[in-house]
Design a protein around this motif. Structure first.
Motif, PDB file in Angstrom:
ATOM      1  N   SER A  27      47.090  -4.347  53.993  1.00  0.00           N
ATOM      2  CA  SER A  27      47.094  -4.520  52.537  1.00  0.00           C
ATOM      3  C   SER A  27      45.761  -5.049  52.013  1.00  0.00           C
ATOM      4  O   SER A  27      45.427  -4.826  50.843  1.00  0.00           O
ATOM      5  CB  SER A  27      48.209  -5.478  52.123  1.00  0.00           C
ATOM      6  OG  SER A  27      49.459  -5.038  52.596  1.00  0.00           O
ATOM      7  N   ILE A  28      45.002  -5.761  52.849  1.00  0.00           N
ATOM      8  CA  ILE A  28      43.748  -6.358  52.390  1.00  0.00           C
ATOM      9  C   ILE A  28      42.732  -5.293  51.979  1.00  0.00           C
ATOM     10  O   ILE A  28      42.197  -5.358  50.861  1.00  0.00           O
ATOM     11  CB  ILE A  28      43.173  -7.306  53.460  1.00  0.00           C
ATOM     12  CG1 ILE A  28      44.132  -8.482  53.676  1.00  0.00           C
ATOM     13  CG2 ILE A  28      41.791  -7.808  53.057  1.00  0.00           C
ATOM     14  CD1 ILE A  28      43.694  -9.437  54.768  1.00  0.00           C
ATOM     15  N   SER A  62      39.744  -2.127  47.866  1.00  0.00           N
ATOM     16  CA  SER A  62      39.388  -0.827  47.281  1.00  0.00           C
ATOM     17  C   SER A  62      40.089  -0.577  45.953  1.00  0.00           C
ATOM     18  O   SER A  62      39.880   0.459  45.328  1.00  0.00           O
ATOM     19  CB  SER A  62      39.742   0.291  48.262  1.00  0.00           C
ATOM     20  OG  SER A  62      41.146   0.371  48.449  1.00  0.00           O
ATOM     21  N   ARG A  63      40.927  -1.549  45.533  1.00  0.00           N
ATOM     22  CA  ARG A  63      41.680  -1.439  44.284  1.00  0.00           C
ATOM     23  C   ARG A  63      42.517  -0.145  44.235  1.00  0.00           C
ATOM     24  O   ARG A  63      42.541   0.562  43.223  1.00  0.00           O
ATOM     25  CB  ARG A  63      40.740  -1.495  43.068  1.00  0.00           C
ATOM     26  CG  ARG A  63      39.870  -2.742  43.020  1.00  0.00           C
ATOM     27  CD  ARG A  63      40.694  -4.000  42.821  1.00  0.00           C
ATOM     28  NE  ARG A  63      39.904  -5.213  42.932  1.00  0.00           N
ATOM     29  CZ  ARG A  63      39.276  -5.803  41.922  1.00  0.00           C
ATOM     30  NH1 ARG A  63      39.351  -5.262  40.717  1.00  0.00           N
ATOM     31  NH2 ARG A  63      38.588  -6.909  42.110  1.00  0.00           N
ATOM     32  N   ALA A 101      53.234  -7.774  51.372  1.00  0.00           N
ATOM     33  CA  ALA A 101      52.154  -6.802  51.168  1.00  0.00           C
ATOM     34  C   ALA A 101      51.435  -7.065  49.849  1.00  0.00           C
ATOM     35  O   ALA A 101      50.198  -6.974  49.779  1.00  0.00           O
ATOM     36  CB  ALA A 101      52.721  -5.385  51.194  1.00  0.00           C
ATOM     37  N   TRP A 102      52.186  -7.375  48.801  1.00  0.00           N
ATOM     38  CA  TRP A 102      51.561  -7.661  47.505  1.00  0.00           C
ATOM     39  C   TRP A 102      50.656  -8.887  47.578  1.00  0.00           C
ATOM     40  O   TRP A 102      49.594  -8.936  46.958  1.00  0.00           O
ATOM     41  CB  TRP A 102      52.625  -7.868  46.438  1.00  0.00           C
ATOM     42  CG  TRP A 102      53.288  -6.608  45.976  1.00  0.00           C
ATOM     43  CD1 TRP A 102      52.756  -5.344  45.968  1.00  0.00           C
ATOM     44  CD2 TRP A 102      54.612  -6.489  45.453  1.00  0.00           C
ATOM     45  NE1 TRP A 102      53.671  -4.452  45.480  1.00  0.00           N
ATOM     46  CE2 TRP A 102      54.811  -5.105  45.149  1.00  0.00           C
ATOM     47  CE3 TRP A 102      55.643  -7.388  45.218  1.00  0.00           C
ATOM     48  CZ2 TRP A 102      56.006  -4.636  44.617  1.00  0.00           C
ATOM     49  CZ3 TRP A 102      56.841  -6.924  44.700  1.00  0.00           C
ATOM     50  CH2 TRP A 102      57.011  -5.560  44.399  1.00  0.00           C
ATOM     51  N   ILE A 103      51.087  -9.906  48.337  1.00  0.00           N
ATOM     52  CA  ILE A 103      50.282 -11.125  48.463  1.00  0.00           C
ATOM     53  C   ILE A 103      48.948 -10.812  49.141  1.00  0.00           C
ATOM     54  O   ILE A 103      47.879 -11.216  48.665  1.00  0.00           O
ATOM     55  CB  ILE A 103      51.052 -12.211  49.250  1.00  0.00           C
ATOM     56  CG1 ILE A 103      52.254 -12.696  48.424  1.00  0.00           C
ATOM     57  CG2 ILE A 103      50.126 -13.386  49.591  1.00  0.00           C
ATOM     58  CD1 ILE A 103      53.180 -13.640  49.170  1.00  0.00           C
ATOM     59  N   SER A 141      42.075  -8.050  46.685  1.00  0.00           N
ATOM     60  CA  SER A 141      41.580  -7.768  45.351  1.00  0.00           C
ATOM     61  C   SER A 141      40.774  -8.938  44.796  1.00  0.00           C
ATOM     62  O   SER A 141      39.743  -8.750  44.137  1.00  0.00           O
ATOM     63  CB  SER A 141      42.757  -7.448  44.420  1.00  0.00           C
ATOM     64  OG  SER A 141      42.318  -7.161  43.118  1.00  0.00           O
ATOM     65  N   ALA A 142      41.236 -10.165  45.054  1.00  0.00           N
ATOM     66  CA  ALA A 142      40.545 -11.349  44.551  1.00  0.00           C
ATOM     67  C   ALA A 142      39.193 -11.536  45.235  1.00  0.00           C
ATOM     68  O   ALA A 142      38.206 -11.910  44.597  1.00  0.00           O
ATOM     69  CB  ALA A 142      41.416 -12.594  44.762  1.00  0.00           C
TER      70      ALA A 142
END
Length: 199
Positions: A116-117, A122-123, A57-59, A65-66
């Motif tokens: 997660s994307i 949306s930060r 999920a973090w990836i 985010s990138a």
């Protein structure tokens, strides 16, 4: 999982994040069965599975985010059969239901891989995102590992018979949804062109 133990459970769940047709519903009961037989720790298997889900999920969060909103919107607009309106509608939905979407999305095949994307785009605060993911994934993992542990030997023939069927069912559902989406979008494009031609 038999070779790597609890680490194998975590790696299997992490792999599912990037290869959705490998369903955790077929993997996690096997971990529960191994815990029932005393070949791994139930608690460590659950912790490894939840850690694998969190890392995946973090990836995906970092990818969103990138890319950022504008770049992602531009990319969506260039994908065949998609347009900027699709992105705007998805963004509006996530702005309203972001936390709930992340929490419940962890229990939905395919969705849990990609929810997660938009969180990254949306930060969403990382601590909030992590908490939603931990709770949703932790509950999901506990249910399926617990099922394998509770049913013990009875779960093994079921896994051997149904794990492949479940994977194929997921692929079939994805294929049906893709076909439905393509047909719907082609019809929409045809209507738009006819409307433009009639003006």
């Amino acid at each position: 999982m038999e070779t790597l133990g609890e680490l194998g459970v975590g790696l299997a769940v992490l792999l599912e994040t990037f290869v959705p047709p490998i369903p955790s519903e077929a993997v996690l009961p096997g971990a529960g069965f191994l815990a029932y037989e005393g070949r791994m720790s139930f608690t460590l298997a659950w912790a490894a599975a939840t850690a694998g889900a969190l890392i995946g999920a973090w990836i995906w969060y970092a990818v969103g985010s990138a890319l950022g909103r504008d770049r992602t919107r531009h990319l969506v607009g260039r994908i065949p059969l998609l347009d900027h309106e699709d992105f705007d509608q998805s963004e509006a939905f996530f702005q309203r239901w972001g936390g709930v979407a992340v929490l419940l999305g962890r229990c939905v095949p395919l969705v849990r891989s990609f929810v997660s994307i938009p969180a990254g785009i949306s930060r969403m605060p990382v601590l909030h995102f992590t908490a939603y993911t931990f709770i949703g994934s932790g509950a999901w993992n506990a249910i399926w590992i617990g099922a394998g542990f509770a049913f013990g030997p009875a779960i093994k023939p079921a896994l051997e018979r149904w794990s492949g069927v479940l994977s194929n069912a997921v692929l079939a559902v994805i294929a049906i949804l893709v076909v439905w989406f393509v047909v719907k979008r082609v019809r929409r494009l045809v209507k738009r062109r006819r409307a433009v031609g009639a003006q």
